[in-house]
Design a protein around this motif. Structure first.
Motif, short mmCIF file in Angstrom:
data_model
loop_
_atom_site.label_atom_id
_atom_site.label_comp_id
_atom_site.label_asym_id
_atom_site.label_seq_id
_atom_site.Cartn_x
_atom_site.Cartn_y
_atom_site.Cartn_z
N GLY A 70 0.82 -1.20 0.00
CA GLY A 70 0.00 0.00 0.00
C GLY A 70 0.85 1.24 0.00
N PRO A 71 0.30 2.36 -0.45
CA PRO A 71 1.07 3.61 -0.46
C PRO A 71 1.36 4.10 0.94
CG PRO A 71 -1.23 4.03 -0.99
CD PRO A 71 -1.08 2.53 -0.94
N ASN A 72 2.27 5.08 1.04
CA ASN A 72 2.56 5.68 2.34
C ASN A 72 1.29 6.21 2.98
OD1 ASN A 72 5.33 5.23 2.25
ND2 ASN A 72 5.73 7.13 1.16
N GLY A 73 1.15 5.97 4.27
CA GLY A 73 -0.03 6.46 4.98
C GLY A 73 -1.26 5.59 4.82
N SER A 74 -1.10 4.40 4.27
CA SER A 74 -2.27 3.54 4.03
C SER A 74 -2.67 2.74 5.27
CB SER A 74 -2.00 2.59 2.86
OG SER A 74 -0.88 1.77 3.12
N GLY A 75 -1.85 2.77 6.33
CA GLY A 75 -2.21 2.09 7.57
C GLY A 75 -1.48 0.79 7.82
N LYS A 76 -0.44 0.50 7.04
CA LYS A 76 0.25 -0.80 7.15
C LYS A 76 0.91 -0.99 8.51
CE LYS A 76 2.91 -0.03 3.59
NZ LYS A 76 2.47 1.37 3.37
N SER A 77 1.73 -0.04 8.93
CA SER A 77 2.42 -0.19 10.21
C SER A 77 1.44 -0.11 11.39
CB SER A 77 3.51 0.88 10.36
OG SER A 77 4.56 0.66 9.45
N THR A 78 0.41 0.72 11.26
CA THR A 78 -0.61 0.77 12.30
C THR A 78 -1.30 -0.58 12.43
OG1 THR A 78 -1.01 3.14 11.92
CG2 THR A 78 -2.72 1.93 13.08
N LEU A 79 -1.50 -1.26 11.31
CA LEU A 79 -2.08 -2.59 11.33
C LEU A 79 -1.22 -3.54 12.16
CD1 LEU A 79 -4.24 -4.57 10.22
CD2 LEU A 79 -2.67 -5.00 8.31
N PHE A 80 0.10 -3.51 11.95
CA PHE A 80 1.00 -4.34 12.75
C PHE A 80 0.93 -3.96 14.23
CE2 PHE A 80 4.49 -6.29 9.84
CZ PHE A 80 3.50 -6.91 9.08
N ASN A 81 0.82 -2.67 14.50
CA ASN A 81 0.74 -2.21 15.89
C ASN A 81 -0.47 -2.82 16.60
OD1 ASN A 81 2.99 -0.60 15.48
ND2 ASN A 81 1.82 1.28 15.18
#
Length: 245
Positions: free
Chosen positions: A36-47
């Motif tokens: 996904g593009p930057n800011g799409s929520g990927k790292s927040t998903l891992f969090n």
């Protein structure tokens, strides 16, 4: 039964919905890619999956049939779910071996100190940081070796699932190729892998299933080649470029 299940998971920061109603499943033994593009929520998903540093606002997360969305990060780790981060994280003033020992003691089954040290040593050697490196300060390592140390620290926890957040970031092409081989060897140990990556060739060479996020929601999911050719994915993630460009 899926090893990891998300059902309607959401996380907001004020009016910003970083993760918005995300649902998917990861089967045991697979390498599952997240793009996904930057800011799409990927790292927040891992969090929110790992509880580090926060869990979800809404939705349900199950790991091997156990609800984990209200558990602490430590409890989740002890169930067998570990992660790495975008930036190379380590205790720079401690040695390579001491960093791995901390990982081995933090997650996984309760073990005596001798077993913890053995797990740390084995994990370090597995990623290519042999005994000659054990006494080096973590802060003295190269970017690539710091990433290897982060992997070793996670592997020492003896996880059943490992979440990798952009492991190819800042690496050279030869280092990326080495990392691909290392991740395949980790999967060969029976560890299920969920992988975030911006380097498309890296992601496509490893993933058996691919999920694409955009603005916190699932844009597409399924077979990687089919997903990456989806016009919506080309528009959101690759701009006007062809997926194979």
């Amino acid at each position: 039964m899926a090893l990891l299940e998300l059902d309607g998971v959401s996380k907001a920061f004020g009016s910003l919905k970083a993760v918005d109603g995300v649902s998917f499943q990861v089967q045991a033994g697979e390498i599952f890619g997240v793009a996904g593009p930057n800011g799409s929520g990927k790292s927040t998903l891992f969090n929110v999956i790992t509880g580090i540093p926060f869990g979800p606002d809404k939705g349900r997360i199950r790991f091997d049939g156990t609800d984990i969305h209200r558990k602490s990060g430590n409890d989740i780790a002890r169930l067998g779910l570990a992660r790495t981060f975008q930036r190379e994280t380590s205790f720079d003033g401690l040695t390579v071996f001491e960093n791995a020992v901390i990982g081995a003691g933090y997650g996984g089954p309760a073990r005596k100190s001798v077993a913890v040290r053995e797990a740390a040593a084995e994990a370090l050697e597995f990623v290519g940081l042999g005994p000659a490196q054990f006494g080096r300060l973590a802060g003295e390592l190269s970017v690539f070796d710091r990433k290897c140390l982060m992997l070793a620290t996670a592997i020492a926890m003896e996880p059943r699932m490992l979440l990798l957040d952009e492991p190819a970031s800042s690496l050279t092409k030869p280092e990326i190729e080495t990392s691909i081989g290392l991740i395949r060897r980790i999967a060969g140990r029976g560890i299920t892998i969920v992988l975030i990556e911006h380097v498309l060739t890296f992601l496509m060479s490893l993933s058996q299933h691919l999920l694409v996020l955009n603005q916190g929601t699932v844009l597409a999911a399924g077979d990687p080649k089919t997903v990456i050719s989806d016009p919506r994915v080309v528009e959101a993630y690759l701009g006007t470029r062809r997926p194979d460009a």
